[in-house]
Design an enzyme around this catalytic site. Structure first.
Site, mmCIF file in Angstrom:
data_model
loop_
_atom_site.group_PDB
_atom_site.id
_atom_site.type_symbol
_atom_site.label_atom_id
_atom_site.label_comp_id
_atom_site.label_asym_id
_atom_site.label_seq_id
_atom_site.Cartn_x
_atom_site.Cartn_y
_atom_site.Cartn_z
ATOM 1 N N ASN A 62 0.692 -1.169 -0.032
ATOM 2 C CA ASN A 62 -0.007 -0.027 0.268
ATOM 3 C C ASN A 62 0.858 1.301 -0.098
ATOM 4 O O ASN A 62 0.617 2.131 -0.751
ATOM 5 C CB ASN A 62 -0.990 0.052 1.328
ATOM 6 N N ASN A 83 3.361 -1.479 13.367
ATOM 7 C CA ASN A 83 2.220 -1.962 12.952
ATOM 8 C C ASN A 83 2.019 -3.328 13.567
ATOM 9 O O ASN A 83 1.886 -4.457 12.992
ATOM 10 C CB ASN A 83 2.406 -2.537 11.377
ATOM 11 N N GLY A 143 -3.529 14.082 16.353
ATOM 12 C CA GLY A 143 -2.385 14.537 15.733
ATOM 13 C C GLY A 143 -1.105 13.468 15.999
ATOM 14 O O GLY A 143 -1.231 12.362 16.077
ATOM 15 N N ALA A 144 0.084 13.909 15.710
ATOM 16 C CA ALA A 144 1.193 13.235 15.671
ATOM 17 C C ALA A 144 2.274 14.036 16.285
ATOM 18 O O ALA A 144 2.369 15.334 16.078
ATOM 19 C CB ALA A 144 1.413 12.696 14.380
ATOM 20 N N ASP A 177 -0.907 3.566 6.711
ATOM 21 C CA ASP A 177 0.198 3.579 5.720
ATOM 22 C C ASP A 177 0.097 4.835 4.757
ATOM 23 O O ASP A 177 1.275 5.117 4.354
ATOM 24 C CB ASP A 177 -0.482 2.403 4.637
#
Length: 356
Positions: A54, A184, A248-249, A276
């Site tokens: 992806n 992941n 957010g990040a 992804d």
């Protein structure tokens, strides 16, 4: 943090260096044509699914040279994966065919994956990808890009796959490509006998750049104190990106910097593929040498592209349009509200900013 991989060749006759090489299993996905239990659904539509493929597809759609490396069966499903991923412009030349093992497939319900009614049935045990190892894979094409992207999904497939990852991540050697690692964490792939926390932490500590969700860190590592505690547990990566969902990040750099960027408001169509896409957007901006805060914003925008379409894959926003949005001041960025169709706006269009 700069990209340390080999530079792209200047001569047209020279070998083209990939911007990103992504290693991982892709599977043929079957999605019901109507809602309901898998037991009741009469027909399915075929697609492709795999975190690393992806990412490669989205990066290729965004104008980057992307390579996907894996193993698939010498069967029709393997043919479909290679053709479908290659159709995005991804280099699939180094995907190997396994005559003894099948291509992985899975079925899922059509509804939101976040609900209790969602079902997934995997048929990937003993797949061709699970046989990836230093002995069955050519390591040179994997190390040939500017960035090598790996994920914790591969580590869970088999001991051979885990050995391959460890071989490709020898303490994030300075003379190789920039190693990007997305944790992941997929609990269903880890048997009770596997120490997923120890394995995933060990791999993350060997990477230059790590992506992890705040919820993943809690589930996989038992870290409940928030993003700063995640960084305390993972001080080794040059750059650690902790994703905090819709909030957010945060990116932590090697110099002790802590950079937070809020996520735009998004009218979500389907909550699939966003992680992804975020990593792809961040890597795209990394390849362009943009500041860390801009990389976070590009990650949010590419994730918003995935969230506003029904499937797992979405074309990223046009570069000029995304750059204008990323350049907004804090107040304007804080009111950004994106809905379906926002990525199709022409480059010269005004930014889609709406007050809540």
């Amino acid at each position: 943090m700069t990209v340390t991989g080999p530079a792209a060749p200047h001569s047209a006759a020279a070998v083209v260096v990939p911007d990103v090489v992504a290693l991982g299993e892709s599977m043929v996905t079957f999605v019901p044509t109507v809602p309901g239990r898998l037991a009741d659904v009469p027909s399915f539509e075929r697609g492709i699914g795999g975190a690393e493929s992806n990412l490669a597809c989205v990066l290729a759609a965004g104008g980057h040279r992307a390579r996907w490396v894996s193993r698939v069966g010498a069967d029709g499903f393997g043919d479909h994966l290679i053709e479908a991923i290659g159709a995005y412009g991804v280099d699939v030349e180094h995907v190997r065919r396994d005559p003894a093992r099948p291509t992985g497939i899975y079925f899922r319900t059509a509804g939101d994956r976040a609900t209790d009614a969602h079902e997934v049935a995997y048929y990937r045990a003993g797949s061709a990808a699970s046989a990836m190892s230093p002995a069955t894979m050519d390591l040179e094409p994997l190390r040939a890009g500017r960035i090598l992207h790996l994920s914790g999904i591969t580590a869970a497939l088999s001991e051979d796959c885990l050995t391959l990852l460890r071989t490709l991540m020898p303490g994030a050697a300075a003379d190789g490509p920039l190693v990007s690692f997305d944790v992941n964490h997929r609990p269903g792939l880890w048997s009770t006998s596997k120490d997923d926390a120890r394995v995933l932490l060990g791999l993350a500590r060997r990477a230059h750049l790590v992506f992890v969700g705040e919820d993943e860190a809690q589930d996989a590592f038992g870290i409940t104190g928030g993003p700063d505690e995640v960084r305390a547990a993972l001080p080794e990566p040059d750059l650690l990106v902790v994703k905090c969902g819709a909030d957010g990040a945060i990116a932590y750099d090697r110099d002790g910097g802590r950079h937070f960027e809020s996520a735009p408001r998004v009218d979500v169509v389907a909550a699939v593929g966003a992680g992804d896409a975020f990593a792809a957007g961040f890597l795209s901006a990394t390849l362009r040498g943009l500041p860390v805060t801009d990389r976070l914003r590009h990650g949010h925008l590419w994730a918003a592209a995935a969230l506003t379409v029904p499937g797992d894959l979405a074309a990223p926003p046009r570069r000029g349009h995304a750059d204008r949005l990323v350049a907004l001041d804090a107040a304007a960025w804080g009111t950004l509200h994106l809905g379906p169709g926002w990525t199709t706006a022409p480059d010269e269009a005004a930014e889609e900013v709406r007050t809540p």
